[in-house]
Design a protein around this motif. Structure first.
Motif, PDB file in Angstrom:
ATOM      1  N   CYS A 160      46.618  42.998   1.533  1.00 43.72           N
ATOM      2  CA  CYS A 160      45.273  42.422   1.377  1.00 43.72           C
ATOM      3  C   CYS A 160      44.826  42.436  -0.084  1.00 43.72           C
ATOM      4  CB  CYS A 160      44.254  43.201   2.207  1.00 43.72           C
ATOM      5  SG  CYS A 160      44.564  43.117   3.971  1.00 43.72           S
ATOM      6  N   TRP A 161      45.008  43.561  -0.747  1.00 48.34           N
ATOM      7  CA  TRP A 161      44.545  43.666  -2.138  1.00 48.34           C
ATOM      8  C   TRP A 161      45.287  42.700  -3.050  1.00 48.34           C
ATOM      9  CZ3 TRP A 161      40.147  45.087  -3.771  1.00 48.34           C
ATOM     10  CH2 TRP A 161      39.434  46.102  -3.127  1.00 48.34           C
ATOM     11  N   GLU A 173      39.217  31.697   1.245  1.00 49.44           N
ATOM     12  CA  GLU A 173      38.114  31.682   2.201  1.00 49.44           C
ATOM     13  C   GLU A 173      38.039  33.008   2.955  1.00 49.44           C
ATOM     14  OE1 GLU A 173      36.417  28.553   3.219  1.00 49.44           O
ATOM     15  OE2 GLU A 173      35.124  29.776   4.499  1.00 49.44           O
ATOM     16  N   GLU A 174      39.184  33.488   3.409  1.00 47.09           N
ATOM     17  CA  GLU A 174      39.204  34.685   4.264  1.00 47.09           C
ATOM     18  C   GLU A 174      40.634  35.178   4.436  1.00 47.09           C
ATOM     19  OE1 GLU A 174      37.894  33.299   8.122  1.00 47.09           O
ATOM     20  OE2 GLU A 174      39.313  31.626   8.063  1.00 47.09           O
ATOM     21  N   ILE A 175      40.738  36.449   4.836  1.00 44.79           N
ATOM     22  CA  ILE A 175      42.033  36.982   5.256  1.00 44.79           C
ATOM     23  C   ILE A 175      41.842  37.417   6.706  1.00 44.79           C
ATOM     24  CG2 ILE A 175      43.780  38.785   4.914  1.00 44.79           C
ATOM     25  CD1 ILE A 175      42.887  38.997   2.011  1.00 44.79           C
ATOM     26  N   ILE A 176      42.657  36.889   7.587  1.00 45.99           N
ATOM     27  CA  ILE A 176      42.522  37.251   9.005  1.00 45.99           C
ATOM     28  C   ILE A 176      43.663  38.173   9.386  1.00 45.99           C
ATOM     29  CG2 ILE A 176      42.446  36.358  11.363  1.00 45.99           C
ATOM     30  CD1 ILE A 176      41.318  33.767  10.241  1.00 45.99           C
ATOM     31  N   LEU A 177      43.326  39.408   9.704  1.00 48.08           N
ATOM     32  CA  LEU A 177      44.345  40.341  10.188  1.00 48.08           C
ATOM     33  C   LEU A 177      44.340  40.277  11.708  1.00 48.08           C
ATOM     34  CD1 LEU A 177      43.666  43.538   8.003  1.00 48.08           C
ATOM     35  CD2 LEU A 177      45.189  41.607   7.518  1.00 48.08           C
ATOM     36  N   VAL A 202      38.014  40.172   4.552  1.00 45.86           N
ATOM     37  CA  VAL A 202      38.972  40.437   5.635  1.00 45.86           C
ATOM     38  C   VAL A 202      38.275  40.481   6.992  1.00 45.86           C
ATOM     39  CG1 VAL A 202      40.580  42.138   6.582  1.00 45.86           C
ATOM     40  CG2 VAL A 202      40.583  41.651   4.125  1.00 45.86           C
ATOM     41  N   LYS A 203      38.861  39.735   7.951  1.00 52.05           N
ATOM     42  CA  LYS A 203      38.376  39.784   9.335  1.00 52.05           C
ATOM     43  C   LYS A 203      39.493  40.316  10.202  1.00 52.05           C
ATOM     44  CE  LYS A 203      35.665  35.979   8.069  1.00 52.05           C
ATOM     45  NZ  LYS A 203      35.701  34.549   7.780  1.00 52.05           N
ATOM     46  N   ILE A 204      39.149  41.060  11.216  1.00 54.73           N
ATOM     47  CA  ILE A 204      40.189  41.621  12.080  1.00 54.73           C
ATOM     48  C   ILE A 204      40.031  41.092  13.496  1.00 54.73           C
ATOM     49  CG2 ILE A 204      41.261  43.733  12.936  1.00 54.73           C
ATOM     50  CD1 ILE A 204      40.091  45.197  10.542  1.00 54.73           C
ATOM     51  N   ILE A 205      41.122  40.572  14.029  1.00 54.17           N
ATOM     52  CA  ILE A 205      41.151  40.153  15.437  1.00 54.17           C
ATOM     53  C   ILE A 205      42.065  41.143  16.156  1.00 54.17           C
ATOM     54  CG2 ILE A 205      41.919  38.358  17.035  1.00 54.17           C
ATOM     55  CD1 ILE A 205      41.488  36.322  14.824  1.00 54.17           C
ATOM     56  N   ARG A 206      41.612  41.671  17.279  1.00 56.33           N
ATOM     57  CA  ARG A 206      42.453  42.638  17.998  1.00 56.33           C
ATOM     58  C   ARG A 206      42.941  41.995  19.298  1.00 56.33           C
ATOM     59  NH1 ARG A 206      42.785  47.521  14.826  1.00 56.33           N
ATOM     60  NH2 ARG A 206      40.797  47.778  13.757  1.00 56.33           N
ATOM     61  N   LEU A 207      44.269  41.986  19.472  1.00 55.54           N
ATOM     62  CA  LEU A 207      44.815  41.460  20.719  1.00 55.54           C
ATOM     63  C   LEU A 207      44.962  42.622  21.699  1.00 55.54           C
ATOM     64  CD1 LEU A 207      47.633  39.147  19.288  1.00 55.54           C
ATOM     65  CD2 LEU A 207      45.243  38.559  19.776  1.00 55.54           C
TER      66      LEU A 207
END
Ligand code: UDP
Ligand code: MN
Length: 603
Positions: A160-161, A173-177, A202-207
């Protein structure tokens, strides 16, 4: 009165001009195009802050600029400490027990990673021409998508960094984890907290359930807001000015997918280095990822993007529009593997193109071993391969099935939707792909392997009871001479005296991929075993039937032996020497006479 006429004429001409302009603009908007000097696209472009110097190059109609962030480059050049400037690091002795456990769960040195700064500096190893390259001033912005399963926290954050620090603010625009059901505790609240505090993009999506990298990426792509999707692995480091070279070819044509050069971050020391100077991506007929040499024209422009038949897999940029026109990845692909072929074939066969951009570099940790268990869903890789072969490879799939025969009986699941997609998009045939895009692949990886030039025992004429013998040796061990086992009534069962001179022009042990290799130029150079690389060089051999010589390499030295000492070596050819003459059990005259036409020519 006169004044009224003049204003009327003015008004009418103004109105006419307005109508004409409106019509022109409307036509372009309707057809989904913005006029771009280099061709049509429908991307929204972002201007970089105006303090940068902007220039028009000669002959360029689109404004170009230098996108380098000189301030960041300068700051980073001053960084010192463990792993800084991409140098190899090591653990203090007190930590080495930890090293063991973190190695096991990651397949790389997680403990060392924890000692290296999350925003460490890495060396700019691009071709020097890249430093001078300018790119369109207007480029589309990106959503970076990173799917991860049980990634080590510090390598994930370093990914990310590196993206945040080395991407222009206007383009990121964004980083999607996408957390693919990780179970490590530190990837839960601790990650949330860190991101909330330090990484606002950073946005986090959890499956909820383990879905695999393919469905993980699909989930990220669905949530992405920017027009360009950039996929990265969760243990990567983006290098200086990595985005503009990925984006410019996309701004020119939205159906272009661009891959960065992938550098190596050593799994043990975290040293950052190049893997090579670039190559075109390909595959063999077992579907192992392979590489083809750059073309003559590509070599002339080392800083320019070049066409590549197949992506390596993990890292690439593509417009969301084209990605979804292609149906994304086949959602029937499970966990990991084969997806890079599916997307690559689809891109080429369905009207797009794929490029590698030498001036965009991203480091990737190639693990020492795969650390996480397979989630118990059977042969998911075989199933993935079968889906790709069945949907995209037409009659060529047979070559895969010949080598992976268990695929024939495997149920790939429902392929209806994938086949319908191919119909709907009027995609071209695999034959077209093989002939137009991967046109030299069959030369390096022939679907049907040419016959061996010669095979069986290799008997010395000067000492006719003696044969070349590998004695179950392994890598780097010497090849010797020994009593011929066939004379002893043994039937060559263990193959230690059975060799093949293959179409690769190498000499390998039957049933193994270990080759006779000579790496020294000394007068009597030893012959060792080494894994076959199929690239001639140290492993190139030729049988001269008339002279009965087995000649090595470009220097054309001859295989020779000292029967008393059972020693085998390569030395200057001598037509008087009997020990330089060898009889190979089976000789394929037709193949030997066709020698020059078999296999690729490595320059
Ligand atoms: N990954 C995932 N789910 C899985 C397997 C892998 O999200 O079930 C992620 C993984 O964390 C990494 C990427 O997918 O970010 C590629 O996997 P990996 O690095 O293991 O593949 P390799 O680089 O070894 O081919
Ligand atoms: Mn990886």
């Amino acid at each position: 009165m006169k004044r009224n006429v003049v204003s009327l004429i003015k008004f009418i001409s103004l109105a006419a001009i307005t109508v004409i302009i409106t019509v022109i603009v409307f036509r372009y908007v309707r057809s989904g195009k913005i006029i771009n000097a280099r061709g049509p696209h429908s991307l929204q472009l972002h201007n970089y802050p105006q303090h940068q110097q902007i220039e028009k190059e000669m002959g360029e109609t689109e404004e170009k600029m230098d996108w380098h962030d000189l301030k960041m480059i300068n700051t980073e050049s001053k960084r010192r400490g463990i792993g800084e400037q991409g140098r190899a690091g090591s653990l203090p002795a007190s930590l080495s027990s930890l090293e063991g456990s973190l190695y096991q769960v990651n397949g790389f040195n997680g403990a060392l990673s924890d000692l290296i700064a999350l925003n460490r500096s890495i060396p700019d190893i691009r071709h020097p021409d890249c430093r001078r390259k300018k790119y369109f001033r207007r480029l589309p912005s990106v959503s970076v998508i990173v799917s991860f399963h049980n990634e080590h926290l510090s390598t994930l954050l370093r990914t990310c960094w590196s993206v945040v620090n080395r991407s222009p603010v206007s383009l990121l625009e964004e980083i999607i984890l996408v957390d693919d059901a990780s179970t490590k505790p530190e990837l839960q609240i601790k990650l949330d907290d860190y991101v909330a505090k330090h990484l606002p993009l950073v946005k986090i999506i959890r499956l909820g359930v383990r879905s695999g990298l393919i469905r993980g990426r699909l989930a990220g792509a669905k949530a992405a807001k920017a027009q360009v999707l950039v996929f990265l692995d969760s243990h990567t480091e983006a290098n200086v000015n990595w985005l503009p070279p990925l984006l410019e070819p996309i701004a020119e044509d939205y159906r272009t997918c661009v891959c960065p050069f992938i550098d190596v971050i050593a799994f043990d020391t975290f040293e950052y280095r190049a893997q090579d100077e670039g190559a075109r991506g390909a595959f063999d007929w077992e579907l192992y990822y392979k590489r083809l040499p750059l073309l003559h024209d590509d070599l002339k422009h080392p800083a320019e993007p070049f066409k590549s038949p197949v992506m390596a897999g993990g890292l690439f940029a593509i417009t969301a529009r084209f990605f979804w026109e292609l149906g994304g990845y086949d959602p029937g692909l499970d966990i990991w593997g084969g997806e890079q072929y599916e997307l690559s074939f689809k891109i080429w066969q369905c009207g797009g193109q794929m490029l590698d951009a030498p001036c965009s570099r991203v480091g990737h940790i190639y693990r020492k071993f795969p650390p996480f268990p397979n989630p118990g869903r059977g042969d998911f890789l075989g199933k993935n391969y079968k889906r790709v072969a069945e949907v995209w490879m037409d009659e060529y799939k047979e070559f895969i099935y010949r080598r992976r025969s268990h695929l024939r009986a495997l149920d790939p699941g429902d392929l209806g939707e994938q086949k319908a997609l191919r119909e709907r998009l009027h995609c071209k045939s695999f034959k077209w792909f093989m002939e137009k895009i991967a046109f030299d692949l069959v030369e390096y990886y022939p679907p049907i392997e040419p016959d061996d030039f010669a095979s069986g025992e290799i008997r010395n004429v000067g000492a006719p009871e003696m044969c070349l013998d590998a004695k179950k040796r392994k890598k780097d061990e010497l090849v010797m001479l020994d009593s011929c086992v066939r004379d002893l009534g043994k039937n060559n069962g263990d193959f230690e005296q059975e060799f093949r001179m293959t179409w690769h022009k190498d000499l390998r042990l039957k049933g193994r991929t270990d080759c006779l290799d000579v790496s020294s130029g000394e007068l009597k150079a030893p012959v060792t075993l080494y894994p076959c690389h199929g690239k001639h060089g140290n492993q190139r051999w030729k049988y001269d039937i008339e002279k009965q010589w087995i000649m090595h390499g470009n220097a054309q030295r001859c295989l020779d032996a000292e029967p008393g000492a059972k020693r085998v070596y390569v030395t200057a050819c001598d037509s008087d020497s009997a020990t330089q003459k060898w009889r190979i059990q089976e000789v394929n005259m037709k193949a030997i006479n066709d020698w020059d036409n078999v296999g690729p020519n490595f320059a």
